[in-house]
Structure formats: C-alpha cells, structure tokens
Design an enzyme around this catalytic site. Structure first.
Site, mmCIF file in Angstrom:
data_model
loop_
_atom_site.group_PDB
_atom_site.id
_atom_site.type_symbol
_atom_site.label_atom_id
_atom_site.label_comp_id
_atom_site.label_asym_id
_atom_site.label_seq_id
_atom_site.Cartn_x
_atom_site.Cartn_y
_atom_site.Cartn_z
ATOM 1 N N LYS A 56 -4.834 -11.070 7.152
ATOM 2 C CA LYS A 56 -5.894 -11.046 7.104
ATOM 3 C C LYS A 56 -6.772 -12.508 6.485
ATOM 4 O O LYS A 56 -6.202 -12.783 4.946
ATOM 5 C CB LYS A 56 -6.623 -10.203 6.397
ATOM 6 C CG LYS A 56 -7.314 -8.629 6.607
ATOM 7 C CD LYS A 56 -7.371 -7.977 5.789
ATOM 8 C CE LYS A 56 -7.568 -6.298 5.952
ATOM 9 N NZ LYS A 56 -8.298 -5.446 5.008
ATOM 10 N N ASP B 254 -4.166 4.561 7.504
ATOM 11 C CA ASP B 254 -4.440 3.044 6.146
ATOM 12 C C ASP B 254 -4.931 4.055 5.018
ATOM 13 O O ASP B 254 -5.786 3.723 4.729
ATOM 14 C CB ASP B 254 -5.489 2.225 6.513
ATOM 15 C CG ASP B 254 -5.839 1.091 5.991
ATOM 16 O OD1 ASP B 254 -4.867 1.307 4.616
ATOM 17 O OD2 ASP B 254 -7.013 0.068 5.777
ATOM 18 N N ASN C 194 -5.219 1.913 1.672
ATOM 19 C CA ASN C 194 -6.065 1.184 0.749
ATOM 20 C C ASN C 194 -5.616 1.911 -0.461
ATOM 21 O O ASN C 194 -6.254 2.160 -1.360
ATOM 22 C CB ASN C 194 -7.359 1.325 1.170
ATOM 23 C CG ASN C 194 -7.741 0.536 2.344
ATOM 24 O OD1 ASN C 194 -8.125 1.534 2.911
ATOM 25 N ND2 ASN C 194 -7.818 -0.232 2.526
ATOM 26 N N GLY D 205 -9.381 -6.886 9.471
ATOM 27 C CA GLY D 205 -10.543 -6.803 9.918
ATOM 28 C C GLY D 205 -11.731 -6.424 8.237
ATOM 29 O O GLY D 205 -10.459 -6.099 7.379
ATOM 30 N N SER E 229 -11.136 0.679 13.356
ATOM 31 C CA SER E 229 -10.377 1.821 12.226
ATOM 32 C C SER E 229 -12.039 2.627 11.906
ATOM 33 O O SER E 229 -12.940 2.290 12.194
ATOM 34 C CB SER E 229 -10.777 0.919 10.668
ATOM 35 O OG SER E 229 -9.897 1.352 9.498
ATOM 36 N N ASP F 220 -0.932 -3.804 3.972
ATOM 37 C CA ASP F 220 -2.342 -5.485 3.696
ATOM 38 C C ASP F 220 -2.853 -6.141 2.691
ATOM 39 O O ASP F 220 -2.304 -7.120 2.265
ATOM 40 C CB ASP F 220 -3.425 -4.065 4.034
ATOM 41 C CG ASP F 220 -5.038 -4.668 4.103
ATOM 42 O OD1 ASP F 220 -5.253 -5.823 3.587
ATOM 43 O OD2 ASP F 220 -5.789 -4.131 4.833
ATOM 44 N N GLU G 226 -0.346 2.303 5.839
ATOM 45 C CA GLU G 226 -0.265 0.509 5.803
ATOM 46 C C GLU G 226 -1.080 0.628 4.142
ATOM 47 O O GLU G 226 -1.958 1.991 4.306
ATOM 48 C CB GLU G 226 -1.820 0.142 6.242
ATOM 49 C CG GLU G 226 -2.421 -0.971 5.922
ATOM 50 C CD GLU G 226 -3.660 -1.580 6.641
ATOM 51 O OE1 GLU G 226 -3.916 -0.729 8.039
ATOM 52 O OE2 GLU G 226 -4.607 -2.336 6.616
ATOM 53 N N LYS H 278 -7.277 3.934 14.223
ATOM 54 C CA LYS H 278 -6.334 3.785 12.695
ATOM 55 C C LYS H 278 -6.958 4.898 12.011
ATOM 56 O O LYS H 278 -7.973 4.225 11.557
ATOM 57 C CB LYS H 278 -6.471 2.182 12.182
ATOM 58 C CG LYS H 278 -6.815 2.641 11.133
ATOM 59 C CD LYS H 278 -6.394 0.330 9.808
ATOM 60 C CE LYS H 278 -7.410 0.334 8.921
ATOM 61 N NZ LYS H 278 -6.809 -0.973 8.439
ATOM 62 N N LEU H 279 -6.474 5.108 11.126
ATOM 63 C CA LEU H 279 -7.077 6.537 10.152
ATOM 64 C C LEU H 279 -7.328 6.119 9.157
ATOM 65 O O LEU H 279 -6.000 6.104 8.745
ATOM 66 C CB LEU H 279 -6.807 7.855 10.726
ATOM 67 C CG LEU H 279 -6.626 8.360 11.904
ATOM 68 C CD1 LEU H 279 -5.945 9.969 12.011
ATOM 69 C CD2 LEU H 279 -7.673 8.791 12.866
ATOM 70 N N LYS H 280 -8.276 6.022 8.459
ATOM 71 C CA LYS H 280 -8.294 5.757 7.135
ATOM 72 C C LYS H 280 -7.901 7.410 6.373
ATOM 73 O O LYS H 280 -8.272 8.196 6.644
ATOM 74 C CB LYS H 280 -9.956 5.601 6.377
ATOM 75 C CG LYS H 280 -9.896 4.426 6.360
ATOM 76 C CD LYS H 280 -9.589 3.045 6.083
ATOM 77 C CE LYS H 280 -10.514 1.587 6.402
ATOM 78 N NZ LYS H 280 -9.330 0.377 5.542
HETATM 79 C C1 NPQ Z 1 -8.386 -2.817 5.179
HETATM 80 N N1 NPQ Z 1 -10.673 -3.017 6.501
HETATM 81 O O1 NPQ Z 1 -7.649 -2.966 6.108
HETATM 82 C C2 NPQ Z 1 -9.992 -2.647 5.320
HETATM 83 C C3 NPQ Z 1 -10.760 -2.254 5.360
HETATM 84 C C4 NPQ Z 1 -11.951 -2.599 4.362
HETATM 85 C C5 NPQ Z 1 -11.169 -2.730 8.828
HETATM 86 O O2 NPQ Z 1 -10.436 -1.018 7.590
HETATM 87 C C6 NPQ Z 1 -15.787 -5.585 2.279
HETATM 88 C C7 NPQ Z 1 -14.706 -5.813 1.668
HETATM 89 C C8 NPQ Z 1 -16.061 -4.804 3.239
HETATM 90 C C9 NPQ Z 1 -13.329 -5.304 2.111
HETATM 91 C C10 NPQ Z 1 -14.402 -3.067 4.431
HETATM 92 C C11 NPQ Z 1 -10.920 -2.467 7.637
HETATM 93 C C12 NPQ Z 1 -14.393 -4.185 3.834
HETATM 94 C C13 NPQ Z 1 -13.178 -4.227 2.807
HETATM 95 C C14 NPQ Z 1 -12.953 -2.636 4.866
HETATM 96 C C15 NPQ Z 1 -12.144 -3.870 3.495
HETATM 97 O O3 NPQ Z 1 -7.952 -1.546 4.489
HETATM 98 MG MG MG Z 2 -6.019 -1.873 5.043
#
Ligand code: NPQ
Ligand code: MG
Length: 369
Positions: free
Chosen positions: A263, A189, A191, A291, A135, A239, A214, A161-163
């Site tokens: 998750k 992703d 979020n 993750g 990620s 997610d 995502e 995976k690009l945020k």
């Molecule tokens: C996701 N993870 O898929 C998350 C986002 C994320 C690897 O992109 C603490 C609590 C740290 C929540 C780091 C990845 C976090 C968190 C990343 C959520 O959306």
């Molecule tokens: Mg996510």
C-alpha cells in the site's frame, strides 16, 4: 518547481454498503484531498486513513497538523521542489508515512504533468490493465455473505478476500469454498485480530487452500508472524506491519511473510512502494496492491503501481462502484475482471468540479495565499 499554494479539502463520500472489518464499521469515506499548486503544474492526492486511528496510528486531523506544521514548511524550503528531493527533506520527521505519501503523491502528480508523463510510465508499468480483486466485509450471516460474494463474481471480480475475526473465520471460509468451489482464488484478512495462542485455530484454515492470510497478528510483531508461519501452511501476508522496503526485507528474511501487500500510503508514497515491490520481486515473493477504500483520486495511482511486473496476484484495486454510488472522479469500471491503468499524464485523473463541491465538507489553505 516552486511550491505556491497547498489546499486541503475535507470530503465525505457515502459507501454503497457499510464495510465491516475486525477494527470497525465504515459507512462513508471521510478524508481529505490535497491540491498542490506549483509554478509549473498542479497536483492532487488523497489521504488514505480515517478520522480515527483504528487501522493505523495516523488519522485525518493529525495528518492535517503534520502537513501544515512539519511537512509543508520543509517542502517549501527546498530551492527546487522535486519528488526525488522531497522524501530526504522530510526524513527527519519520524513516521507519519500516510501524511508524507499524500504530499509526495500530489507533488509527483504535478511534476509528471509538467513533463507530460503518466505515472505508470514513470514507475515502470508493463501492463495497460490489471486484474481486480475485491475485499468483502464481515457480515451478520453466512447467507448474506454468500449473496454478496455471488454478486461480485457475477460482476467479474477475479479474486475474493474475506475479512475475518475470531468467531467469523472457518465457517464463512468453508461456506464460500463449498458454494463456489476450490478453483476460486480466495484469501482472508484479519487486520491484527488474532494472537499466537490462536495458531492451532488458524491452522484449521489450511484445508481450504487459501492464497494467503493477511496480517493475522499484532502490528509490527514480525517475530510472532514468523512463529505462526511455522505452524500453518497458509502463506502469511503482511499489511499493517510493513512500513518500508527495509521492513519488507526483514520480514522476508525472517520468513514472517511469504506474500507482500503493498500500500503506497503505508510506506510513505509511490517511490518507496516501488522499492517494496523491488525487494519482494528480488526474493521471488508474490506481491499485490492493497487498497484503503480510496476515491478515484487515490485509486488511479494505485492502478499505475499495480501494473508493475512483480504484482503477480490480483489486488484490492476494485471498481469505484464496489464502494461508491458516485465517485469524485470519472468512475473506474470493471471490464472483463480488469481495470484500465490510467494513461494520461500524472495520476491521470482529476476531481469532477461539481461532484467534488457536493462531497466537500470543508476547505483549508495549508500553505500560500
Ligand atoms: C486492508 N483494505 O487491507 C484494508 C482495510 C481498510 C480494502 O480491505 C480508512 C482507513 C478506510 C483504513 C478501509 C481493504 C479503510 C482502512 C479498509 C483500512 O486491511
Ligand atoms: Mg489488510
């Protein structure tokens, strides 16, 4: 088993580089480990969320109170503590899936150790190594992003995976495609950073052949995700909106998601995570293991889960070095684009005592003496 003692250890583990998402920037993994002692064996787990409720509603200080005042008394009252009996005993406490997952996972680790069984065996794993994705956070510039992606591909990561967020979506995706080609397994992703009015904009991502987008919209809004899916070709993956196997079944039935991010923490633990996997598999919906920037204590059990047959896409199960210069366990290393599934009993790893001491910022006994 009988619960004897539960200790919580606050840890602060520095990240190798700041990790930026649409909800915030992280520079260190600040959370707690749970250490459960029973009359038969001991177990460890990691709380997945942050000190602030930005990714989800749960947060470190809140989870500590929930565990101490509501979850542990119920676990301690069980005549025989087993992982199977735990979730039903906690069911009257609403929500708090991440706190429940921390307790269940530590109990499961202890129980499996008492039976000398690896978690992967218990869950029904069919692989001894799993393909690793990575990620990639939001960056200040496209050249900086391309450098970072190039580094991960050189290390052997098999999927990027690009945020994304409004203002950082089509341009970085186009740049990564142009630089690394159409064959690169690529996904994004958001979020929860967009809303339905952005549908036409998100449709511009269709031309890049992404594996998935995502959680583009608001958490728990399955209907909006289903409407978006009608207007874009990129498969929607959920997610944040999936808190249980039942949510997953509803979302699939509504066509609110065509891919599932599993998750374990978000759904209350590994038993429910396996049910989510089973629901997705029964519908022929691809799934992958997400993750939360876990230390080795949280990473190890995720690898066991990711080895189930329905995880048909590479997960965010990266090597320890993606996030940490030093992990609290023996580091997980990338070999040939894969991570090895732990084969020792329970979650298969333990904190390194001296390293853990250095990263520990506080300890509290939540139960027992
Ligand atoms: C996701 N993870 O898929 C998350 C986002 C994320 C690897 O992109 C603490 C609590 C740290 C929540 C780091 C990845 C976090 C968190 C990343 C959520 O959306
Ligand atoms: Mg996510």
């Amino acid at each position: 088993m009988k619960l004897e003692r539960v200790e919580l250890l606050h840890v602060a583990v520095p990240l190798v580089t700041p990790f930026r998402t649409s909800f915030g920037v992280m520079t260190s993994k600040d959370t707690f480990l749970l250490h459960v002692v029973t009359d038969e064996a001991e177990g460890w787990s990691e709380f997945a969320a942050d000190p602030e409720p930005l990714y989800c509603s749960e947060f470190v200080a809140g989870a500590e109170i929930v565990l101490r005042d509501f979850l542990l008394p119920r676990a301690a009252a069980l005549p025989r503590l087993t992982t199977a009996a735990l979730a039903p005993a906690l069911a009257k406490i609403k929500g708090h899936e991440l706190a429940k997952a921390a307790l269940e996972t530590a109990v499961l680790d202890a129980e499996l150790r008492a039976h000398d069984m690896p978690l992967a065996t218990f869950l029904g794993a069919v692989r001894d190594r799993v393909p690793a994705g990575v990620s990639v956070g939001i960056r200040d510039s496209v050249p900086a992003l391309l450098d970072e992606v190039e580094g991960y591909l050189a290390e052997g990561y098999l999927r990027i995976k690009l945020k994304i967020e409004p203002g950082w979506d089509v341009e970085p995706v186009r740049a990564v495609r142009e630089r690394f080609g159409d064959g690169l397994p690529l996904q994004v992703d958001a979020n929860t950073a967009y809303n339905l009015a952005d549908a036409e904009h998100l449709r511009m991502l269709d031309e890049f052949g992404l594996l998935l987008i995502e959680e583009p919209l608001e958490e728990n809004n399955l209907h909006a995700h289903a409407l978006l899916q009608q207007r874009i070709a990129t498969p929607v993956c959920l997610d944040e909106s999936l808190h249980s196997a039942r949510d997953t079944a509803s979302a699939i039935a509504m066509d609110a998601c065509r891919v599932v991010n599993v998750k374990p923490a978000r759904v209350g633990g590994y038993l429910e995570a396996r049910r989510v996997h089973d629901v997705a598999a029964a519908h022929g919906v691809p799934a992958w293991c997400g993750g939360m920037l876990e230390t080795g204590i949280g990473r190890a059990p995720n690898l066991a889960l990711a080895a189930l047959p329905g995880f048909t896409l590479p997960g965010d199960t990266s090597a320890s070095s993606r996030y940490f210069a030093e992990d609290v366990t023996e580091p997980f290393v990338l070999r040939d684009g894969h991570l090895t599934v732990p084969a020792s009993p329970g979650i298969g790893v333990r904190p390194l005592p001296e390293t853990l001491r250095r990263f520990t910022t506080g300890r509290r006994v939540l139960f027992g003496g």
